[in-house]
Design a protein around this motif. Sequence first.
Motif, PDB file in Angstrom:
ATOM      1  N   LEU A 121      41.231  42.114  37.812  1.00 16.56           N
ATOM      2  CA  LEU A 121      42.616  41.833  37.405  1.00 16.56           C
ATOM      3  C   LEU A 121      42.859  40.334  37.307  1.00 16.56           C
ATOM      4  CD1 LEU A 121      44.682  44.483  39.352  1.00 16.56           C
ATOM      5  CD2 LEU A 121      44.381  44.272  36.913  1.00 16.56           C
ATOM      6  N   LEU A 122      42.365  39.603  38.325  1.00 26.77           N
ATOM      7  CA  LEU A 122      42.549  38.157  38.294  1.00 26.77           C
ATOM      8  C   LEU A 122      41.885  37.557  37.062  1.00 26.77           C
ATOM      9  CD1 LEU A 122      42.030  37.076  42.000  1.00 26.77           C
ATOM     10  CD2 LEU A 122      44.044  36.782  40.617  1.00 26.77           C
ATOM     11  N   PRO A 159      38.721  52.468  41.636  1.00 26.95           N
ATOM     12  CA  PRO A 159      39.531  51.477  42.336  1.00 26.95           C
ATOM     13  C   PRO A 159      39.912  51.995  43.711  1.00 26.95           C
ATOM     14  CG  PRO A 159      40.627  52.220  40.340  1.00 26.95           C
ATOM     15  CD  PRO A 159      39.357  52.959  40.421  1.00 26.95           C
ATOM     16  N   ILE A 208      43.324  49.993  51.206  1.00 27.01           N
ATOM     17  CA  ILE A 208      43.570  48.543  51.141  1.00 27.01           C
ATOM     18  C   ILE A 208      43.728  47.933  52.527  1.00 27.01           C
ATOM     19  CG2 ILE A 208      45.064  46.801  50.165  1.00 27.01           C
ATOM     20  CD1 ILE A 208      45.488  48.451  47.798  1.00 27.01           C
ATOM     21  N   TRP A 256      37.951  45.090  42.072  1.00 24.40           N
ATOM     22  CA  TRP A 256      39.014  45.362  41.127  1.00 24.40           C
ATOM     23  C   TRP A 256      40.049  44.251  41.107  1.00 24.40           C
ATOM     24  CZ3 TRP A 256      39.040  49.080  37.480  1.00 24.40           C
ATOM     25  CH2 TRP A 256      38.011  50.014  37.567  1.00 24.40           C
ATOM     26  N   SER A 257      40.279  43.599  42.254  1.00 24.35           N
ATOM     27  CA  SER A 257      41.214  42.475  42.202  1.00 24.35           C
ATOM     28  C   SER A 257      40.601  41.311  41.449  1.00 24.35           C
ATOM     29  CB  SER A 257      41.639  42.051  43.604  1.00 24.35           C
ATOM     30  OG  SER A 257      40.524  41.952  44.433  1.00 24.35           O
ATOM     31  N   THR A 273      38.076  46.750  46.791  1.00 22.88           N
ATOM     32  CA  THR A 273      39.270  45.949  46.533  1.00 22.88           C
ATOM     33  C   THR A 273      38.901  44.621  45.906  1.00 22.88           C
ATOM     34  OG1 THR A 273      39.612  46.547  48.836  1.00 22.88           O
ATOM     35  CG2 THR A 273      41.506  45.764  47.627  1.00 22.88           C
TER      36      THR A 273
END
Lengths: 103, 70
Positions: free
Chosen positions: B20-21, A40, A46, B16-17, B13
């Motif tokens: 999660l979503l 991750p 980010i 992995w988002s 990003t």
Amino acid sequence: MAQAVQKLVTKVPSLLGAAVTYSKPRLATFWYYARVELVPPSPAEIPKAIEGASAIIKSFQSGRLGQITVKDAVRNGLVATEVLMWFYIGECIGKGGIIGYDV
Amino acid sequence: MVPPVAVSPLIKTARWSALLLGVFYGKQRFDYLKPIAEEDRRVEEAEKKVREEQQRIKQLAEANSESILK
């Protein structure tokens, strides 16, 4: 039938050993790549991701779309499809099953 | 072996988002569908009982009816 089951039961330890021996190097390769590619994003990455997203949006707005080669477009399409598949894997985890909802 | 490639942070990003979503979406949809499925099962049970009653009545009626085809 009972004899077949007994024979199978005596073979299980050797089968397990063979499975472990087979999978160890492959697992090692998997970890070798996954530790770099599948981790991750760290909190420092980010903002860079947000920058990248805004760069894409700006390129859409400035009309650079017409200048992408087909090869690049196909590659980006494949990457986008892979990201979409992660969503479906997440959905499978959330609903607790692979096929269908177990209501 | 080919050295592992450095994946861009945007892609990481996004992946992995998306995961999660997806987990949240799956959980939410499951919680939404569960009571509906239970309701459907209940309704199906009640209707099945009614149908079986009617079948039984029909069978009894047939057994008791008089006809010359016996």
